[in-house]
Enzyme design. Structure first.
Site, PDB file in Angstrom:
ATOM      1  CD  GLN A  34      -7.151  13.861   4.573  1.00 26.87           C
ATOM      2  OE1 GLN A  34      -6.489  13.726   5.594  1.00 26.87           O
ATOM      3  NE2 GLN A  34      -7.576  12.825   3.880  1.00 26.87           N
ATOM      4  CE1 TYR A  64       3.929   3.753   7.038  1.00 25.11           C
ATOM      5  CE2 TYR A  64       2.745   3.578   4.953  1.00 25.11           C
ATOM      6  CZ  TYR A  64       2.746   3.627   6.333  1.00 25.11           C
ATOM      7  OH  TYR A  64       1.553   3.538   7.018  1.00 25.11           O
ATOM      8  CD  GLN A  65       3.136   3.132   0.383  1.00 26.57           C
ATOM      9  OE1 GLN A  65       2.212   2.444   0.795  1.00 26.57           O
ATOM     10  NE2 GLN A  65       3.084   4.434   0.343  1.00 26.57           N
ATOM     11  CG  ASP A  89      -0.754   5.827  -0.771  1.00 22.50           C
ATOM     12  OD1 ASP A  89      -0.384   4.677  -1.063  1.00 22.50           O
ATOM     13  OD2 ASP A  89      -0.726   6.259   0.397  1.00 22.50           O
ATOM     14  CD  GLU A 109      -8.300   7.004   2.088  1.00 17.20           C
ATOM     15  OE1 GLU A 109      -7.215   6.471   2.382  1.00 17.20           O
ATOM     16  OE2 GLU A 109      -8.678   8.097   2.564  1.00 17.20           O
ATOM     17  CG  ASP A 140     -15.697   5.876  10.225  1.00 17.15           C
ATOM     18  OD1 ASP A 140     -14.783   6.680  10.443  1.00 17.15           O
ATOM     19  OD2 ASP A 140     -16.127   5.082  11.081  1.00 17.15           O
ATOM     20  CB  ALA A 141     -11.552   2.411   8.997  1.00 14.42           C
ATOM     21  CG  ASP A 159      -0.986   3.395   4.526  1.00 14.80           C
ATOM     22  OD1 ASP A 159      -0.325   4.210   5.190  1.00 14.80           O
ATOM     23  OD2 ASP A 159      -1.044   3.414   3.280  1.00 14.80           O
ATOM     24  CE1 TYR A 228       5.760   9.606   5.567  1.00 10.65           C
ATOM     25  CE2 TYR A 228       6.157   7.496   6.601  1.00 10.65           C
ATOM     26  CZ  TYR A 228       5.484   8.260   5.668  1.00 10.65           C
ATOM     27  OH  TYR A 228       4.550   7.689   4.856  1.00 10.65           O
TER      28      TYR A 228
HETATM   29  N1  PUT Z   1       0.746   6.717   6.089  1.00 16.07           N
HETATM   30  C1  PUT Z   1       1.758   7.108   7.044  1.00 16.07           C
HETATM   31  C2  PUT Z   1       1.874   8.558   7.142  1.00 16.07           C
HETATM   32  C3  PUT Z   1       2.657   9.010   8.325  1.00 16.07           C
HETATM   33  C4  PUT Z   1       2.864  10.462   8.276  1.00 16.07           C
HETATM   34  N2  PUT Z   1       3.535  10.952   9.457  1.00 16.07           N
END
Ligand code: PUT
Length: 292
Positions: A34, A64-65, A89, A109, A140-141, A159, A228
């Site tokens: 990405q 969020y976290q 992150d 991750e 890869d998860a 996440d 978001y």
């Molecule tokens: N880690 C959550 C990201 C969501 C972004 N839309």
């Protein structure tokens, strides 16, 4: 394509965009997965953007976290083994570290560059990697979960970024089946589950898959994250069959965990009342999700 065209044409929120004033570009790069951008905004602190989509800002990341972590971990009595999928992150790791009962924190991750960039520009999140219980697996998860010992985890926290690009597989049934396999009886999953304003069909599909896959409780919860899309984001909370889990009221309240409210830094958003409130859904959402 200009960035303007790209931002307005995201298929997950066609025609919508939110703007933040850029003070300074801090990093721009491309990993095998990405495009990564970090900028300093005038009102939300540093901002992490992946493939043109805001992933976190310093100002509202707590909403969020803290929620994605403590909704599951405060719903089970004494979490010991926890897996984070995504979360490069480090913010979810920082939050898990508040739970002294936790012995193993695995994180899988896919993108090493996200981890490295966050270590440079988001030290208040990447501090999570410093906890000695953390074991980092870059890869890869889906493969990681396939190879994980059956029944290893008390909790798995997904996440992820949005399901376009590297996270596409993370909303499909085989992924949820590998998660269920890796959980202990009565183990719990908390999965990032998009916006109730924008993604009803996606949420309905994820709910149907989860109700087939997890025989314990399955619920949708939500929180407010101003940066978001649509200003909210939801979570799917699922329990594997086994000891009963009641997500709606925390059995392991954060306020009673020694040092948890202050560990590394003060908790800003989550508390037991907001935990209970997160499961209260607007009438239209209740209607749309209950029938699926
Ligand atoms: N880690 C959550 C990201 C969501 C972004 N839309």
């Amino acid at each position: 394509k200009s960035n303007k065209v790209r931002y307005f044409n995201n298929p997950m929120w066609p025609g919508e965009a939110h703007s933040l004033k850029v003070e300074k570009i801090l990093y721009q790069g491309k990993s095998p997965y990405q495009e990564i951008l970090v900028f300093e905004s005038s009102t939300y602190g540093n901002v992490l953007v992946l493939d043109g989509i805001v992933q976190l800002t310093e100002k509202d990341e707590c909403a969020y976290q803290e929620m994605v972590t403590h909704l599951p971990l405060c719903s089970i009595p004494s979490p010991k083994n926890v897996l984070v999928v995504g979360g490069g992150d480090g913010g979810v790791l920082r939050e898990i570290a508040r739970h002294a009962s936790v012995e193993i924190i695995d994180i899988c991750e896919i993108d090493q560059l996200v981890i490295d960039v966050c270590k440079d520009f988001f030290p208040q999140l990447s501090v999570g990697f410093k906890d000695p219980r953390v074991q980092l697996h870059v890869g890869d998860a889906v493969d990681f979960l396939r190879n994980a010992p059956e029944g290893k985890y008390d909790a798995i926290i997904v996440d992820s970024s949005d399901p376009i690009g590297p996270a596409q597989e993370l909303v499909e049934k085989p992924f949820f089946q590998t998660i269920a396999r890796a959980l202990k009886p009565g183990g719990v999953l908390c999965n990032q589950a998009e916006s109730m304003w924008l993604h009803t069909h996606l949420i309905q599909d994820m709910l149907s898959i989860c109700r087939e896959t997890f025989k314990g409780a399955v619920h949708y919860a939500w929180t407010s994250v101003p940066t978001y899309p649509s200003g909210v984001i939801g979570f799917l909370l699922c329990a594997k069959e086994g000891p009963a889990v009641n997500f709606l009221s925390p059995v392991n309240p954060i306020e009673k965990l020694e040092g948890a409210m202050e560990a590394r830094r003060e908790i800003r958003f989550y508390n037991s009342e907001i935990h209970r409130a997160a499961f209260v859904l607007p009438t239209f959402v209740r209607r749309e999700l209950e029938t699926h």
